[in-house]
Design an enzyme around this catalytic site. Structure first.
Site, PDB file in Angstrom:
ATOM      1  N   LYS A 111       1.005  -1.344   0.110  1.00  0.00           N
ATOM      2  CA  LYS A 111      -0.003  -0.026   0.001  1.00  0.00           C
ATOM      3  C   LYS A 111       0.805   1.338  -0.200  1.00  0.00           C
ATOM      4  O   LYS A 111       0.188   2.394  -0.262  1.00  0.00           O
ATOM      5  CB  LYS A 111      -1.163   0.088   1.115  1.00  0.00           C
ATOM      6  CG  LYS A 111      -2.143  -1.196   1.106  1.00  0.00           C
ATOM      7  CD  LYS A 111      -3.538  -0.678   1.358  1.00  0.00           C
ATOM      8  CE  LYS A 111      -4.138  -1.935   1.138  1.00  0.00           C
ATOM      9  NZ  LYS A 111      -5.570  -2.002   0.792  1.00  0.00           N
ATOM     10  N   LYS A 195      -5.437  -9.162  -6.321  1.00  0.00           N
ATOM     11  CA  LYS A 195      -6.713  -9.826  -5.679  1.00  0.00           C
ATOM     12  C   LYS A 195      -8.007  -8.629  -6.076  1.00  0.00           C
ATOM     13  O   LYS A 195      -7.530  -7.315  -6.676  1.00  0.00           O
ATOM     14  CB  LYS A 195      -6.711  -9.489  -4.113  1.00  0.00           C
ATOM     15  CG  LYS A 195      -6.742  -8.182  -3.564  1.00  0.00           C
ATOM     16  CD  LYS A 195      -6.738  -8.460  -1.961  1.00  0.00           C
ATOM     17  CE  LYS A 195      -7.162  -7.211  -1.368  1.00  0.00           C
ATOM     18  NZ  LYS A 195      -7.528  -7.316   0.060  1.00  0.00           N
ATOM     19  N   LYS A 198     -11.751  -3.582  -3.266  1.00  0.00           N
ATOM     20  CA  LYS A 198     -12.309  -2.310  -3.494  1.00  0.00           C
ATOM     21  C   LYS A 198     -11.677  -1.090  -3.446  1.00  0.00           C
ATOM     22  O   LYS A 198     -12.129   0.213  -3.602  1.00  0.00           O
ATOM     23  CB  LYS A 198     -13.316  -2.213  -2.112  1.00  0.00           C
ATOM     24  CG  LYS A 198     -12.830  -2.186  -0.978  1.00  0.00           C
ATOM     25  CD  LYS A 198     -14.024  -2.051   0.145  1.00  0.00           C
ATOM     26  CE  LYS A 198     -13.909  -3.092   1.497  1.00  0.00           C
ATOM     27  NZ  LYS A 198     -12.727  -2.830   2.190  1.00  0.00           N
TER      28      LYS A 198
HETATM   29  P1  ATP Z   1      -9.008  -3.235   0.273  1.00  0.00           P
HETATM   30  O1  ATP Z   1      -9.254  -3.567  -1.010  1.00  0.00           O
HETATM   31  O2  ATP Z   1      -9.220  -1.680   0.609  1.00  0.00           O
HETATM   32  O3  ATP Z   1      -7.443  -3.510   0.944  1.00  0.00           O
HETATM   33  P2  ATP Z   1     -10.230  -5.207   1.559  1.00  0.00           P
HETATM   34  O4  ATP Z   1     -11.624  -5.429   0.904  1.00  0.00           O
HETATM   35  O5  ATP Z   1      -8.826  -6.115   1.144  1.00  0.00           O
HETATM   36  O6  ATP Z   1      -9.690  -3.872   1.339  1.00  0.00           O
HETATM   37  P3  ATP Z   1     -11.407  -5.658   3.915  1.00  0.00           P
HETATM   38  O7  ATP Z   1     -12.515  -4.723   3.487  1.00  0.00           O
HETATM   39  O8  ATP Z   1     -10.931  -5.103   5.563  1.00  0.00           O
HETATM   40  O9  ATP Z   1     -10.217  -5.158   2.954  1.00  0.00           O
HETATM   41  O10 ATP Z   1     -11.579  -6.931   4.028  1.00  0.00           O
HETATM   42  C1  ATP Z   1     -12.511  -7.784   4.724  1.00  0.00           C
HETATM   43  C2  ATP Z   1     -12.371  -9.120   4.542  1.00  0.00           C
HETATM   44  O11 ATP Z   1     -12.790  -9.350   3.151  1.00  0.00           O
HETATM   45  C3  ATP Z   1     -11.129  -9.710   4.730  1.00  0.00           C
HETATM   46  O12 ATP Z   1     -10.973 -10.760   5.422  1.00  0.00           O
HETATM   47  C4  ATP Z   1     -10.265  -9.829   3.579  1.00  0.00           C
HETATM   48  O13 ATP Z   1      -9.304 -10.928   3.617  1.00  0.00           O
HETATM   49  C5  ATP Z   1     -11.650 -10.398   2.602  1.00  0.00           C
HETATM   50  N1  ATP Z   1     -11.378  -9.925   1.332  1.00  0.00           N
HETATM   51  C6  ATP Z   1     -11.250  -8.714   0.796  1.00  0.00           C
HETATM   52  N2  ATP Z   1     -10.847  -9.048  -0.565  1.00  0.00           N
HETATM   53  C7  ATP Z   1     -10.876 -10.357  -0.789  1.00  0.00           C
HETATM   54  C8  ATP Z   1     -10.941 -11.140  -2.068  1.00  0.00           C
HETATM   55  N3  ATP Z   1     -10.520 -10.562  -3.364  1.00  0.00           N
HETATM   56  N4  ATP Z   1     -10.806 -12.358  -1.906  1.00  0.00           N
HETATM   57  C9  ATP Z   1     -11.336 -12.930  -0.882  1.00  0.00           C
HETATM   58  N5  ATP Z   1     -11.277 -12.296   0.306  1.00  0.00           N
HETATM   59  C10 ATP Z   1     -11.243 -11.127   0.226  1.00  0.00           C
END
Ligand code: ATP
Ligand code: LTN
Length: 329
Positions: A111, A195, A198
């Site tokens: 990040k 991945k 968002k």
């Molecule tokens: P950012 O994209 O801003 O880094 P994020 O969506 O990874 O955010 P969180 O919103 O805190 O981070 O994630 C919430 C949960 O969703 C966590 O357990 C994370 O591992 C899961 N998650 C997020 N993106 C994925 C993905 N692409 N596949 C599987 N699990 C995910």
């Protein structure tokens, strides 16, 4: 009942990755565990956020928890900043966390990669001890996380063990991670080496948002990148695009990878993609219809207030206990 906690940060509009990797599993866990789920708004501001969007995303995620099947009578749903103990313990844990450890965190490296040092907030660096505080306040046994968060859970354990050893008592329960195998890391539909995220590509065709038009989501699946082999087979190293679609399909349909491969063994990619697109569309439609019933009602505020009171009670007791151990009280 064993205890469990997890959170999602409101750093963007929630995605299908959040649903498959997190929320969908929480719905199962609420029947087996004493479950706490929260919206990690403090973690969100480790990256600059627009104030109105931050507020909207926070309430959207709270609503989505319920719309996706979390029952406030079975689990505790709250907003992180409603429970001040998180920030408080977060600071205490900063004092027991080493610069070297935080420098090794891959999420921090990723990040901060494209930003120069003068504009990276220190909060991004101290993200893991705050996450450790979220977890350790509730004496939980398990933390369900996506693959990307495993390292943060490991540092949480290290910090907890360190403090227990330093003060020679069992101050903290040492939590274990739960990483689900299918859907632990849903990839971008356009670049399956990344991945589905968002915050990385907010307008990207590679990302499906839980609150977007289901027909638009359908089209995104249809234009997902695949390969030239025309074989629906799970092989993440050599066929990352198709493997990602298989993961999405299996998770939403609740079937095994083998079942999916068998079902589509004679199909071309067009047919397979249509099946994936259909289930994605239906899933979004169902979630969104429940979302609309809850989002702008007093019920949502009531649920969050109840969650806050329940969480505060536990967190304040735990914080006091730790403050006594280290001599602050
Ligand atoms: P950012 O994209 O801003 O880094 P994020 O969506 O990874 O955010 P969180 O919103 O805190 O981070 O994630 C919430 C949960 O969703 C966590 O357990 C994370 O591992 C899961 N998650 C997020 N993106 C994925 C993905 N692409 N596949 C599987 N699990 C995910
Ligand atoms: N860092 C996590 C969100 C998060 C979390 C937590 C998850 C913050 N605090 C405590 C589990 C337990 C993420 O980005 N997915």
């Amino acid at each position: 009942m064993k205890k469990m906690i997890s959170g999602i940060k409101p750093s963007g509009s929630p995605t299908l990755g959040n649903y498959i990797g997190a929320i969908k599993n929480f719905v199962h866990y609420q029947n087996e565990y004493e479950l706490y789920v929260f919206i990690a708004d403090l973690h969100a501001i480790t990256i600059r956020q627009d104030p109105l969007e931050l507020k909207r995303n926070t309430l959207d995620i709270a609503t989505l928890y319920i719309a996706c099947g979390l029952n406030p009578n079975k689990c505790t749903i709250f907003v992180q900043t409603d429970v001040l103990e998180h920030a408080n313990l977060g600071f205490i844990l900063n004092c027991f966390t080493y610069m070297g450890e935080l420098t090794r965190m891959t999420q921090f490296k990723e990040k901060s990669q494209n930003t120069n040092n003068d504009s990276i907030g220190v909060g991004l660096f101290t993200y893991p001890p705050l996450m450790a505080a979220d977890i350790l306040l509730y004496d939980v046994d398990y933390v369900p996380v996506g693959e990307d968060q495993v390292q943060h859970l490991e540092i949480t354990r290290d910090i907890a063990i360190r403090i227990n050893n330093l003060y020679n008592q069992k101050v903290f329960v040492i939590p274990d991670k739960i990483v689900n195998k299918v859907g632990a890391r849903i990839k971008s539909l356009q670049d399956p080496s990344k991945k589905m995220s968002k915050s990385e590509d907010p307008s990207d065709k590679g990302c499906i948002f839980l609150l977007e038009d289901p027909n638009k989501a359908y089209k995104k699946i249809m234009s997902a990148v695949t390969d030239n082999e025309m074989l629906v087979k799970y092989d993440p190293d050599n066929k990352p695009g198709i493997s990602n679609l298989i993961q999405i399909y299996c998770s939403l349909k609740d079937v095994s990878i083998e079942t999916c491969e068998e079902e589509f063994k004679d199909s071309n990619y067009g047919t397979f993609k249509k099946a994936v697109a259909e289930i994605v569309k239906t899933t979004l439609e169902n979630i969104q219809s429940r979302f609309k019933e809850i989002r702008y009602t007093d019920k949502l505020a009531e649920i969050l207030n109840e969650g806050k009171l329940k969480a505060q009670k536990i967190a304040s007791k735990k914080l006091l206990e730790i403050e006594k151990v280290i001599g602050l009280k």
